[in-house]
Design a protein around this motif. Structure first.
Motif, PDB file in Angstrom:
ATOM      1  N   SER A 154       1.239  -1.613  -0.231  1.00  0.00           N
ATOM      2  CA  SER A 154       0.114  -0.429  -0.103  1.00  0.00           C
ATOM      3  C   SER A 154       1.317   1.519  -0.530  1.00  0.00           C
ATOM      4  CB  SER A 154      -0.756  -0.092   1.122  1.00  0.00           C
ATOM      5  OG  SER A 154      -0.383   0.022   1.668  1.00  0.00           O
ATOM      6  N   ALA A 155       1.922   0.836   0.039  1.00  0.00           N
ATOM      7  CA  ALA A 155       2.989   2.290  -0.107  1.00  0.00           C
ATOM      8  C   ALA A 155       4.067   1.687  -0.711  1.00  0.00           C
ATOM      9  CB  ALA A 155       3.353   2.463   1.258  1.00  0.00           C
ATOM     10  N   PRO A 156       5.203   2.543  -0.838  1.00  0.00           N
ATOM     11  CA  PRO A 156       6.607   2.437  -1.798  1.00  0.00           C
ATOM     12  C   PRO A 156       7.263   1.673  -0.678  1.00  0.00           C
ATOM     13  CG  PRO A 156       6.479   4.679  -1.693  1.00  0.00           C
ATOM     14  CD  PRO A 156       5.011   4.305  -1.051  1.00  0.00           C
ATOM     15  N   ASN A 157       8.185   1.216  -0.969  1.00  0.00           N
ATOM     16  CA  ASN A 157       9.057   0.428  -0.188  1.00  0.00           C
ATOM     17  C   ASN A 157       9.019  -0.679   1.351  1.00  0.00           C
ATOM     18  OD1 ASN A 157      11.534   2.206  -1.349  1.00  0.00           O
ATOM     19  ND2 ASN A 157      10.836   3.683   0.639  1.00  0.00           N
ATOM     20  N   GLN A 158       7.222  -1.061   0.656  1.00  0.00           N
ATOM     21  CA  GLN A 158       7.268  -2.439   1.814  1.00  0.00           C
ATOM     22  C   GLN A 158       7.865  -3.233   0.978  1.00  0.00           C
ATOM     23  OE1 GLN A 158       3.133  -2.157   1.571  1.00  0.00           O
ATOM     24  NE2 GLN A 158       2.906  -0.509   3.048  1.00  0.00           N
ATOM     25  N   VAL A 159       7.938  -3.485  -0.288  1.00  0.00           N
ATOM     26  CA  VAL A 159       8.232  -4.978  -0.903  1.00  0.00           C
ATOM     27  C   VAL A 159       9.366  -4.422  -2.326  1.00  0.00           C
ATOM     28  CG1 VAL A 159       7.717  -7.278  -1.713  1.00  0.00           C
ATOM     29  CG2 VAL A 159       6.370  -6.160  -0.029  1.00  0.00           C
ATOM     30  N   TRP A 160      10.112  -4.988  -2.324  1.00  0.00           N
ATOM     31  CA  TRP A 160      11.210  -4.999  -3.267  1.00  0.00           C
ATOM     32  C   TRP A 160      11.758  -6.141  -4.080  1.00  0.00           C
ATOM     33  CZ3 TRP A 160      16.240  -1.337  -2.322  1.00  0.00           C
ATOM     34  CH2 TRP A 160      15.115   0.194  -1.441  1.00  0.00           C
ATOM     35  N   VAL A 161      11.369  -6.807  -5.105  1.00  0.00           N
ATOM     36  CA  VAL A 161      11.535  -7.429  -6.300  1.00  0.00           C
ATOM     37  C   VAL A 161      13.245  -7.372  -7.425  1.00  0.00           C
ATOM     38  CG1 VAL A 161       9.332  -8.646  -6.089  1.00  0.00           C
ATOM     39  CG2 VAL A 161       9.997  -7.068  -7.930  1.00  0.00           C
ATOM     40  N   SER A 162      13.970  -8.651  -7.364  1.00  0.00           N
ATOM     41  CA  SER A 162      15.075  -8.317  -7.635  1.00  0.00           C
ATOM     42  C   SER A 162      14.863  -9.601  -8.588  1.00  0.00           C
ATOM     43  CB  SER A 162      16.164  -8.264  -6.923  1.00  0.00           C
ATOM     44  OG  SER A 162      17.613  -7.829  -7.101  1.00  0.00           O
ATOM     45  N   ASP A 163      15.800  -9.109  -9.805  1.00  0.00           N
ATOM     46  CA  ASP A 163      16.155 -10.956 -10.646  1.00  0.00           C
ATOM     47  C   ASP A 163      17.062 -10.194 -11.761  1.00  0.00           C
ATOM     48  OD1 ASP A 163      16.324 -13.494 -11.130  1.00  0.00           O
ATOM     49  OD2 ASP A 163      14.452 -13.221 -12.110  1.00  0.00           O
ATOM     50  N   ILE A 164      17.653 -11.105 -12.392  1.00  0.00           N
ATOM     51  CA  ILE A 164      18.843 -10.720 -13.380  1.00  0.00           C
ATOM     52  C   ILE A 164      18.232 -11.069 -14.766  1.00  0.00           C
ATOM     53  CG2 ILE A 164      21.206 -12.039 -14.186  1.00  0.00           C
ATOM     54  CD1 ILE A 164      21.587 -12.513 -11.017  1.00  0.00           C
ATOM     55  N   ILE A 165      18.477 -11.168 -15.730  1.00  0.00           N
ATOM     56  CA  ILE A 165      18.464 -11.225 -17.224  1.00  0.00           C
ATOM     57  C   ILE A 165      19.696 -11.229 -17.839  1.00  0.00           C
ATOM     58  CG2 ILE A 165      17.610  -9.394 -17.791  1.00  0.00           C
ATOM     59  CD1 ILE A 165      15.383 -10.381 -19.724  1.00  0.00           C
ATOM     60  N   TYR A 166      19.808 -12.220 -19.124  1.00  0.00           N
ATOM     61  CA  TYR A 166      20.992 -12.487 -19.621  1.00  0.00           C
ATOM     62  C   TYR A 166      20.300 -11.613 -21.491  1.00  0.00           C
ATOM     63  CZ  TYR A 166      22.561 -16.499 -17.251  1.00  0.00           C
ATOM     64  OH  TYR A 166      22.092 -17.432 -15.948  1.00  0.00           O
ATOM     65  N   VAL A 167      21.589 -10.640 -21.748  1.00  0.00           N
ATOM     66  CA  VAL A 167      21.020  -9.814 -22.828  1.00  0.00           C
ATOM     67  C   VAL A 167      21.864 -10.614 -24.045  1.00  0.00           C
ATOM     68  CG1 VAL A 167      21.044  -8.098 -24.114  1.00  0.00           C
ATOM     69  CG2 VAL A 167      19.907  -8.271 -21.729  1.00  0.00           C
ATOM     70  N   ALA A 168      21.692 -10.472 -25.164  1.00  0.00           N
ATOM     71  CA  ALA A 168      23.447 -10.883 -26.158  1.00  0.00           C
ATOM     72  C   ALA A 168      23.884 -10.064 -27.086  1.00  0.00           C
ATOM     73  CB  ALA A 168      21.866 -12.181 -27.232  1.00  0.00           C
ATOM     74  N   THR A 169      25.135  -9.880 -26.965  1.00  0.00           N
ATOM     75  CA  THR A 169      25.371  -9.190 -27.682  1.00  0.00           C
ATOM     76  C   THR A 169      26.413  -9.689 -28.802  1.00  0.00           C
ATOM     77  OG1 THR A 169      27.668  -8.484 -26.110  1.00  0.00           O
ATOM     78  CG2 THR A 169      25.378  -7.406 -25.618  1.00  0.00           C
ATOM     79  N   ALA A 170      27.333  -8.810 -29.539  1.00  0.00           N
ATOM     80  CA  ALA A 170      27.798  -9.849 -30.435  1.00  0.00           C
ATOM     81  C   ALA A 170      29.807  -9.589 -29.267  1.00  0.00           C
ATOM     82  CB  ALA A 170      28.273  -8.964 -31.553  1.00  0.00           C
ATOM     83  N   GLU A 171      29.640  -9.664 -27.937  1.00  0.00           N
ATOM     84  CA  GLU A 171      31.173  -9.616 -28.203  1.00  0.00           C
ATOM     85  C   GLU A 171      30.536 -10.171 -26.249  1.00  0.00           C
ATOM     86  OE1 GLU A 171      32.493  -4.934 -27.522  1.00  0.00           O
ATOM     87  OE2 GLU A 171      31.367  -5.336 -26.416  1.00  0.00           O
ATOM     88  N   GLY A 172      29.712 -10.849 -26.417  1.00  0.00           N
ATOM     89  CA  GLY A 172      28.662 -11.713 -25.516  1.00  0.00           C
ATOM     90  C   GLY A 172      28.240 -11.189 -24.739  1.00  0.00           C
ATOM     91  N   TRP A 173      27.547 -12.190 -23.770  1.00  0.00           N
ATOM     92  CA  TRP A 173      26.568 -11.815 -22.935  1.00  0.00           C
ATOM     93  C   TRP A 173      26.732 -10.138 -22.306  1.00  0.00           C
ATOM     94  CZ3 TRP A 173      21.936 -14.057 -24.256  1.00  0.00           C
ATOM     95  CH2 TRP A 173      22.275 -15.418 -24.060  1.00  0.00           C
ATOM     96  N   LEU A 174      25.672  -9.806 -21.950  1.00  0.00           N
ATOM     97  CA  LEU A 174      25.629  -9.008 -21.051  1.00  0.00           C
ATOM     98  C   LEU A 174      24.483  -9.424 -19.571  1.00  0.00           C
ATOM     99  CD1 LEU A 174      26.376  -5.458 -20.376  1.00  0.00           C
ATOM    100  CD2 LEU A 174      23.938  -4.970 -21.663  1.00  0.00           C
ATOM    101  N   TYR A 175      24.536  -8.974 -18.797  1.00  0.00           N
ATOM    102  CA  TYR A 175      23.558  -9.293 -17.704  1.00  0.00           C
ATOM    103  C   TYR A 175      23.588  -8.185 -17.151  1.00  0.00           C
ATOM    104  CZ  TYR A 175      26.629 -13.378 -18.439  1.00  0.00           C
ATOM    105  OH  TYR A 175      26.862 -15.454 -19.084  1.00  0.00           O
ATOM    106  N   LEU A 176      21.888  -8.221 -16.841  1.00  0.00           N
ATOM    107  CA  LEU A 176      21.372  -7.391 -15.987  1.00  0.00           C
ATOM    108  C   LEU A 176      20.473  -7.756 -14.822  1.00  0.00           C
ATOM    109  CD1 LEU A 176      19.529  -4.036 -16.142  1.00  0.00           C
ATOM    110  CD2 LEU A 176      18.073  -5.116 -17.847  1.00  0.00           C
ATOM    111  N   ALA A 177      20.404  -6.567 -13.793  1.00  0.00           N
ATOM    112  CA  ALA A 177      20.371  -6.914 -12.496  1.00  0.00           C
ATOM    113  C   ALA A 177      19.116  -5.861 -12.360  1.00  0.00           C
ATOM    114  CB  ALA A 177      20.883  -7.340 -11.659  1.00  0.00           C
TER     115      ALA A 177
END
Length: 177
Positions: A14-37
């Protein structure tokens, strides 16, 4: 002291800063993976912390969490949820949560539904930004991802769970930030 929870389950935010979620994804590039959290605040579905790196080391998630903490300066009682990845289970990551009086929650083994909001964000990111794209360089991928998160997703993309307004507008309408 901190609380440890084994899963997110059904939570009411019901308000900000009560629950945060986090995760990681892999993004393809010609130089190899880029990871985004990313770290999202469930209240407005807003991305409040992120980091992009060429490796999956724990620094990736530490930087995203640190950005979220510096932006939001949460009070104690905040619940932070992630999957059981080694980066999130690392001593350094747990220590950063504990040092900031943030309660720790991790998904049940093999249960991606506990982190559904983060998974939903990544589904949108894949559909609207990275599906079928191999960026020529990590730098170009970083620029595209920054633009998607900070310009489009947080400020322009309409969210049905927020009454069809973008996260930043939802927070503004509710006197946040």
């Amino acid at each position: 002291m901190y609380r440890w929870r084994n899963e997110l389950q059904q939570v009411q935010v019901s308000a900000p800063n009560q629950v945060w979620v986090s995760d990681i994804i892999y993004v393809a590039t010609a130089e190899g993976w880029l990871y985004l959290a990313v770290v999202l605040d469930l209240y407005a579905r807003r991305i409040i912390g992120w980091s992009m790196q060429a490796t999956l080391k724990r620094q990736l998630v530490l930087e995203a969490l640190d950005m979220a903490i510096k932006q939001r300066r949460p009070q104690s009682g905040l619940l932070h949820h992630s999957d059981r990845g080694s980066q999130y289970a690392s001593h350094d990551y747990r220590a950063l949560l504990i040092d900031n009086n943030i309660d720790i929650s991790m998904s049940r083994r093999g249960n991606c539904y506990d982190n559904a909001v983060a998974e939903s964000f990544f589904g949108s990111l894949k559909t609207e930004c990275i599906r079928g794209v191999v960026y020529p360089s990590r730098r170009q991928a970083k620029l595209a991802l920054f633009d998607y998160m900070e310009v489009f997703y947080n400020r322009q993309r309409l969210h049905s769970t927020l009454g069809d307004v973008p996260p930043a507008e939802f927070e503004r309408m509710n006197g946040i930030l």
